[in-house]
Write a protein that holds these residues in place. Sequence first.
Motif, PDB file in Angstrom:
ATOM      1  N   MET A  95       1.644  -5.230 -15.990  1.00 31.22           N
ATOM      2  CA  MET A  95       1.717  -5.291 -14.531  1.00 31.22           C
ATOM      3  C   MET A  95       1.082  -6.571 -14.010  1.00 31.22           C
ATOM      4  SD  MET A  95       0.925  -1.427 -13.171  1.00 31.22           S
ATOM      5  CE  MET A  95      -0.695  -1.278 -13.892  1.00 31.22           C
ATOM      6  N   SER A  96       1.606  -7.050 -12.887  1.00 33.10           N
ATOM      7  CA  SER A  96       0.992  -8.202 -12.225  1.00 33.10           C
ATOM      8  C   SER A  96      -0.349  -7.772 -11.634  1.00 33.10           C
ATOM      9  CB  SER A  96       1.905  -8.723 -11.106  1.00 33.10           C
ATOM     10  OG  SER A  96       1.939  -7.793 -10.031  1.00 33.10           O
ATOM     11  N   GLU A  97      -1.180  -8.751 -11.313  1.00 33.66           N
ATOM     12  CA  GLU A  97      -2.465  -8.463 -10.678  1.00 33.66           C
ATOM     13  C   GLU A  97      -2.247  -7.694  -9.376  1.00 33.66           C
ATOM     14  OE1 GLU A  97      -6.530  -8.316 -10.164  1.00 33.66           O
ATOM     15  OE2 GLU A  97      -5.443  -9.043 -11.924  1.00 33.66           O
ATOM     16  N   GLU A  98      -1.236  -8.093  -8.624  1.00 33.73           N
ATOM     17  CA  GLU A  98      -0.916  -7.434  -7.352  1.00 33.73           C
ATOM     18  C   GLU A  98      -0.585  -5.956  -7.580  1.00 33.73           C
ATOM     19  OE1 GLU A  98       2.951  -7.766  -4.706  1.00 33.73           O
ATOM     20  OE2 GLU A  98       1.679  -9.527  -4.433  1.00 33.73           O
ATOM     21  N   ALA A  99       0.186  -5.663  -8.615  1.00 30.48           N
ATOM     22  CA  ALA A  99       0.551  -4.268  -8.915  1.00 30.48           C
ATOM     23  C   ALA A  99      -0.683  -3.456  -9.320  1.00 30.48           C
ATOM     24  CB  ALA A  99       1.602  -4.231 -10.020  1.00 30.48           C
ATOM     25  N   ARG A 100      -1.547  -4.043 -10.132  1.00 29.03           N
ATOM     26  CA  ARG A 100      -2.763  -3.318 -10.553  1.00 29.03           C
ATOM     27  C   ARG A 100      -3.644  -2.983  -9.358  1.00 29.03           C
ATOM     28  NH1 ARG A 100      -2.133  -6.518 -15.073  1.00 29.03           N
ATOM     29  NH2 ARG A 100      -3.564  -8.139 -14.471  1.00 29.03           N
ATOM     30  N   VAL A 101      -3.763  -3.925  -8.425  1.00 26.52           N
ATOM     31  CA  VAL A 101      -4.567  -3.681  -7.230  1.00 26.52           C
ATOM     32  C   VAL A 101      -3.906  -2.581  -6.382  1.00 26.52           C
ATOM     33  CG1 VAL A 101      -5.340  -4.699  -5.043  1.00 26.52           C
ATOM     34  CG2 VAL A 101      -5.625  -5.963  -7.190  1.00 26.52           C
ATOM     35  N   GLU A 102      -2.605  -2.691  -6.178  1.00 30.58           N
ATOM     36  CA  GLU A 102      -1.870  -1.714  -5.355  1.00 30.58           C
ATOM     37  C   GLU A 102      -2.023  -0.298  -5.916  1.00 30.58           C
ATOM     38  OE1 GLU A 102       0.570  -0.108  -2.418  1.00 30.58           O
ATOM     39  OE2 GLU A 102      -0.145  -2.172  -2.504  1.00 30.58           O
TER      40      GLU A 102
END
Length: 106
Positions: A95-102
């Motif tokens: 997962m992208s960093e953005e996906a992990r945060v989301e």
Amino acid sequence: MTLQEKTILEERIVDVLKTVYDPEIPVNIFDLGMIYKVDVQDDHTVDMDMTFTAPNCPAADFILEDVRSKVESLEGIKACNVNLVFEPAWDQSMMSEEARVELGFD
């Protein structure tokens, strides 16, 4: 097709892939890391390898058709061949960093 034309098409494909969601996950399939390969051919066809977060994904047919139809709707694309692959197996590190945060993983 020039390298620049391929690059532009690949960018447009990524943009449209970011509009495809698994109905059970509030993050797009590209940021989830489900797209393994996007290869634009000189004949304006696209070969794509993708996977699912789980092999028994109940929305698999819907997601595959959404990917294919959205990519094929792009100007300059004649056809999209979506290959469903399970090697390597998907995991959260894709997962992208953005996906992990989301999703609350970071």
